[in-house]
Design an enzyme around this catalytic site. Structure first.
Site, PDB file in Angstrom:
ATOM      1  CD  GLU A   1      34.898  50.985  15.658  1.00  9.10           C
ATOM      2  OE1 GLU A   1      35.749  50.700  14.997  1.00  9.10           O
ATOM      3  OE2 GLU A   1      33.977  51.740  15.434  1.00  9.10           O
TER       4      GLU A   1
ATOM      5  CG  ASP B   1      30.784  52.863  13.527  1.00  3.82           C
ATOM      6  OD1 ASP B   1      30.960  52.150  12.703  1.00  3.82           O
ATOM      7  OD2 ASP B   1      31.567  53.561  13.860  1.00  3.82           O
TER       8      ASP B   1
ATOM      9  CG  ASN C   1      33.725  55.219  15.012  1.00  2.09           C
ATOM     10  OD1 ASN C   1      34.704  54.750  14.714  1.00  2.09           O
ATOM     11  ND2 ASN C   1      33.403  54.759  16.308  1.00  2.09           N
TER      12      ASN C   1
END
Lengths: 618, 341, 184
Positions: A218, A344, A302
């Site tokens: 992220e 994700d 991801n």
């Protein structure tokens, strides 16, 4: 007037019926009854490979219990008959209040506990009553690393090998500590928090190499896995999960099974220019090891950012499973579970090694309840997908095309910049997030603690500034069909179906434990630690802990020969951030969308970090 | 004779419209298939309306000149229309028929032009995504090979003769894409995917601008469109994909260090450097563009200095802050940016 | 009173009213160069030992606090600089929530500006050198608006994001008197 009254009174029953019908639209979670779909099948079932899952010696030296990651304890003193008398043996407060995801380790009479940030390592002496502390090792990681950890400042566990305890700290270091004295043997700085990099995963030690991967999908962090020499801590090899083949350690030995994964420098060609450098693909989950094939297996996280329009292309080598040679790190095969990931759906979930009956013989496979909602059975020699069956409610994908190996996304659910796409199932934590399932060779079933969540996803452009989040989405999650946010499923991997399931109100964020005694243990986010019958799923015992449970339960043989079950209760993680980070639940997009689904959690539990050890007294 | 001068005055703008030096931002530029179709329609309308205009004026003049004559006064006073003058009746019928035919003809011409413009919108060979942002154009050239995706800003290069489909979106408010010489207007609406297809026919440099009020600097949101031959276009694309040149001189190196570690990299991206932010124009080949700040200033060293030193005075209210650089920092930054060709 | 005189009085009154609204909407896109003579970190609850006097409030506070244009610029910067990635739309996540009434380092605009500029020990990045003073103070003005602190005529009535909490014009002013109220 008369006519008006008549008309209205004629409509009142209709209105009432309508109102009642809409009342039942989202019924509250049903009582925790087990829903049975069939019997445990007779005949040959899946078993773990003997080399990767040796007989139980009463210890618990790695989070997965063994290299096959079965999380199965061979101890059978505690059975469905006597578990109702199970009670506390002793407790221990770790002093932390953040999410506790790690299992305690037990090695020959000493229990080792690694806490979330500040990642203190406790050694408890199990030979003495009350298990007093032998020593504490405090690595003192950088406090600023808390600001770049996406999903609570957790640590997923330590590992014991050859007299040393190995663990990672949030600020990107790997430590080796002497298991007897608690003195540091070596430490190696692997990650840089300036780039947003942290390490939360539990290392794996195989063939003298400590395997470590980074976090930061992220934060626009390029993912990698590294092998450190067990004795010195020096980096033996490091393989990235994006970029040119020489960085990914792809060479002539690399033979992916499917055509979509074949080509040169796909880690560059399947991205816009330079996007792979901030592309994600982190290794923050689980690694398994096959001692016969000398291969390690792990999944990559991801791609970054979440907004898929900023990274056209398949985004190799993210959201897929790698098989690598453990000595050199060279890639043997790769299977991309979700090319050009839209939701994700990291692929870092556990990889359970098993041998399943196949055409009269046995086939060596891996069993993977994946984030995208499909239970994969993959040949672990070649990467061929034998089956991909949904184990939860899935509308984001139409299915997996077994000919090409490619998952088929549902175009209606694809995120669109500037718009909100609604009712995407499973939500981004997936049908199951990091918390591993357990596999019992006795029943042949995989026990999966998982979620039932859907989401609304609003994509927008993400801006990359190193050390800050690189996401590009507003997400809101909520319960999926049925209204229950969690579910515990017993899955038959050979016949590809559910045998029984237990619906839970809250998402299940704790791993499972299966025992030879015929029990399965798991914890809920409001603090109930439960024992259920492995065959039927009937709940036999439960205990309310002081805080929600998201940590791995273990079972070990104590110095007195008795079987103990231990778990640390400390709510947090991504699902519990509402409590552990004291969030304001008025903002539904908090914690990357989880705040909307967990608004009631602060009333159901509070933060904590307490070890509970149970046993059955005769 | 008294009409000659005003008539001449009315015709002069029409004549001037054909002047070539105004073609770079002119509806009469005729630089693309759509624009030519539009022009054809325009002239048809112009011709029909001109004829009608002349007739109407003619009749009006006739009426003014013939005022005072009493020949048809009875008709009005008695109200007996069915006994109107035969010439008047046939004139009215003929006039109505003329209008009917004229309008039908215009409608058919409009329909044909619209349908042929829509037909040109299929079979596109090139796909470009233009995202309108306050107050600049974020341009991405899409490619089936993801690694050939090109992100640039404020300057659109198009190959001549190739149908190009431009996908339009917006990050904040409604803008409008308008390159008069190449086609009509199409709005960029946040949350909605619009598109416009252009088939350029003449090479050259054209200017477009935002045609929907979008905030303080709407007037300074221009777009430069360069139409070139297909091989030249591919060469340009290939060149733009290259990462930024490494700085050679010490001053440029100091500028590189400042740009990639200072405030610039919080918003701008330069390929091949750590700067990868995406909320501001991509600067990888800034010095190869013909204008600065979305057409506010022509590209030159002096204008670069002025823009970097104080963007708020040149385009007040725009999103790039005035940083207040020291003189040597300013020299270094401009020296580096000039190398980004 | 004759009608034209009354009408012109009315007009004068209306003009005065409209002109008085101008202050709130002062757009200073460049930022005024005010010297750093005032320490920004202190709050009304800071202890000043030995009966020493607290310093005068920062002059920039008046320019940015309750300034609608600054709050609006801060709103856009909040997303661009990824504040939204850690703090969401005020709910928190990786970072603490900004819409509640608990402020570890103070809720005054000067204190928030200091937090943004200097960073904080548990992971708040330091933006000094990456953002201009004007941008930092605009962000501080917006951060305050998430918890209902500025006046309701200055805050944004639209969140400009697709999902999020109720608009700030509806966010109630917190009733905590202690601007340094800290959790636990």
């Amino acid at each position: 007037m008369r006519r008006f009254d008549t008309v209205i009174s004629a409509f009142i029953p209709a209105f009432a019926a309508l109102a009642l019908v809409s009342c039942n639209k989202n019924p509250g979670p049903p009582p925790n009854a087990t829903q049975t779909y069939g019997q445990v099948a007779g005949g040959p079932h899946a078993v773990p490979p003997v080399a990767a899952a040796p007989a139980d010696d009463g210890n618990w030296t790695m989070p997965g219990k063994n290299f096959a990651s079965t999380r199965f304890s061979g101890l059978n003193q505690i059975t469905p008959a006597n578990v109702k008398t199970m009670s506390i043996a002793f407790t221990f407060s770790t002093g932390t209040t953040k999410g506790f995801e790690a299992p305690p380790l037990v090695v020959n009479g000493t229990m080792y506990i690694i806490t979330p940030f500040p990642n203190n390592l406790f050694a408890l002496d199990l030979t003495k009553p009350g298990a007093p502390t032998k020593w504490v090792f405090k690595p003192k990681p950088a406090a600023a690393s808390q600001g770049v950890a996406c999903c609570d400042v957790v640590n997923r566990g330590a590992v014991y090998d050859a007299g040393k305890i190995f663990f990672n700290t949030l600020d990107g270091q790997t430590f080796a500590v002497d298991a007897d004295s608690g003195r540091m043997v070596w430490r190696t700085q692997l990650g840089d928090i300036q780039n947003g990099e942290t390490i939360t995963m539990a290392p794996l030690v195989a063939e003298g190499k400590v395997l470590v991967g980074n976090s930061g999908g992220e934060m626009g962090v390029r993912g990698w896995i590294a092998a450190l020499d067990e004795g010195s801590g020096k980096i033996a090899w490091k393989a990235y999960n994006t970029g040119p083949d020489k960085d990914v350690l792809i060479g002539p030995d690399f033979h992916p099974f499917y055509a979509m994964d074949r080509g040169t420098d796909l880690g560059v060609k399947s991205w816009p220019p330079d996007a792979w450098k901030i592309g994600g693909g982190n290794v923050w989950g689980w690694i398994s090891y096959d001692p016969e094939l000398h291969m390690i297996y792990y999944g990559s996280g991801n791609p970054g950012p979440w907004n898929p329009d900023q990274r056209p292309g398949d985004n190799k080598w993210t959201t897929g499973v790698f098989a690598r040679d453990v000595a050199t790190g060279k890639a043997r095969w790769f299977y991309q579970t979700t090319p050009h990931d839209l939701f994700d759906h990291d692929d870092i979930n556990e990889i359970i090694l098993a041998d399943i009956p196949w055409n009269g013989g046995r086939r060596p496979v891996m069993l993977r309840p994946a984030r995208d909602g499909f239970f994969y059975v993959i040949d672990r020699r070649t990467g061929e997908v034998l089956s991909a069956t949904p184990y939860g409610y899935v509308n984001a994908y139409k299915g997996v095309d077994l000919r090409t190996g490619r998952i088929v996304p549902n175009p209606e659910k694809a995120p669109k910049v500037g718009r909100v796409v609604r009712d995407i199932c499973p939500a981004s934590p997936g049908a199951k997030d990091w918390n591993p399932a357990a596999f019992s060779p006795v029943t042949g079933l995989v026990y999966i603690p998982h979620n039932n969540l859907c989401m609304d996803f609003g994509a927008m452009e993400a801006n990359y500034i190193s050390g800050t989040p690189y996401v590009g989405s507003d997400v809101k999650m909520y319960a999926g069909p049925g209204g229950n946010r969690g579910v515990f499923t017993a899955w038959d991997p050979v016949n590809r179906r559910k045998v029984w399931e237990i619906k839970e109100d809250l998402p299940l964020w704790s791993p499972a434990l299966a025992t030879a005694g015929g029990l399965v243990f798991y914890g809920t986010m409001d603090g109930w630690f439960k024992a259920v019958d492995a065959r039927t799923g009937k709940q036999l015992w439960q205990f309310k802990a002081g805080s929600g449970i998201i940590g791995q339960p273990i079972s070990y043989r104590g110095p007195d020969g008795r079987q103990y079950v231990a778990v640390v209760a400390g709510v947090g993680g991504w699902a519990g951030a509402v409590v552990s980070a004291q969030m304001d639940t008025r903002d539904p997009t908090g914690a990357l969308g989880f705040a909307n689904a967990m608004k009631d959690l602060p009333l159901k539990t509070t933060a904590g970090g307490m070890l509970y050890v149970f046993t059955v007294r005769r | 004779m008294s009409l000659r001068r005003p008539l001449a005055a009315a015709l002069v703008p029409l004549l001037l419209a054909g002047c070539s030096y105004q073609h770079y931002q002119s509806d009469f530029g005729g630089g693309a298939v759509e624009d030519r179709q539009f022009l054809t329609l325009f002239w048809i309308f112009m011709a029909v309306c001109a004829v009608m205009y002349v007739l109407v004026i003619g009749f009006m003049v006739l009426a003014i000149l013939r005022r005072g004559r009493v020949s048809d006064a009875n008709v009005v006073e008695t109200g007996r229309h069915h006994r109107s003058h035969p010439l008047m009746r046939s004139t009215l019928i003929g006039w109505t028929a003329l209008i009917g035919v004229g309008l039908a003809g215009l409608a058919i011409a409009s329909f044909i032009a619209d349908r042929s413009m829509a037909k040109a919108a299929t079979g596109e060979k090139l796909s470009v995504t233009v995202t309108g942002k306050q107050w600049w154009w974020d341009i991405v050239y899409n490619s089936a090979d993801a690694s050939k995706t090109l992100r640039t800003a404020n300057e659109l290069h198009l190959p001549v003769g190739v149908p190009t489909r431009i996908l339009l979106n917006s990050s904040d408010v409604i803008h409008s894409f308008w390159v008069p010489s190449l086609g009509g207007k199409q709005d960029l609406i946040p949350g909605r995917d619009n598109d416009i297809t252009i088939v350029p026919t003449k090479t050259g440099i054209y200017r477009g601008q935002c045609a929907e009020y979008c905030g303080t600097q709407h007037a300074h949101m221009a777009l430069v469109v360069v139409v070139e031959s297909y091989p030249d276009f591919l060469k340009w694309w290939q060149h733009q994909l290259q990462p930024a040149v490494a700085p050679a001189s010490p001053e440029a190196l100091a500028g590189y260090r400042y740009v990639t570690s200072g405030p610039c990299s919080a918003c701008h991206a330069i390929g091949g450097t750590p700067a990868s932010a995406q909320v501001a124009p991509d600067l990888t080949h800034l010095a190869s563009r013909k204008s600065l700040a979305a057409g506010t200033l022509p590209m030159s060293k002096g204008n670069l200095y002025g823009w970097i030193a104080d963007p708020q005075s040149l385009k007040p209210g725009n999103k790039m802050p005035t940083i207040g650089l020291e003189p040597d920092q300013l020299h270094a930054v401009v020296a580096y940016l000039e190398t980004l060709k | 009173m004759s009608s034209p005189f009354g009408a012109s009085l009315l007009l004068l009154g209306a003009a005065a009213l409209t002109l008085s609204a101008c202050d709130r909407e002062e757009h200073h896109s460049r930022g005024k160069p005010i010297g750093e003579t005032v320490p920004a970190g202190s709050s009304p609850q800071t202890i000043f030992p030995g009966s020493s006097l607290p310093p005068a409030p920062d002059m920039r506070a008046k320019l940015y606090d309750n300034n609608a244009n600054a709050i609006s610029r801060g709103q856009q910067l909040y997303t661009w600089m990824n504040c939204v990635g850690c703090h969401s739309h005020g709910g928190g996540g990786m970072g603490p929530p900004l819409m509640d009434d608990q402020w570890r380092y103070g809720s005054g605009i000067a204190q928030i500006a200091t937090t943004i500029a200097e960073g904080r020990p548990n992971g708040m990045p330091a933006w000094r050198g990456k953002l201009t003073e004007d941008q930092i103070w605009s962000l501080a003005a917006y951060v305050r608006s998430m918890s209902g602190l500025p006046s309701k005529d200055a805050v944004s009535s639209r969140s400009e994001s697709m999902s999020g909490p109720t608009p700030q014009t509806l966010t109630p002013h917190p009733d905590t008197t202690n601007s340094d109220a800290v959790p636990q």
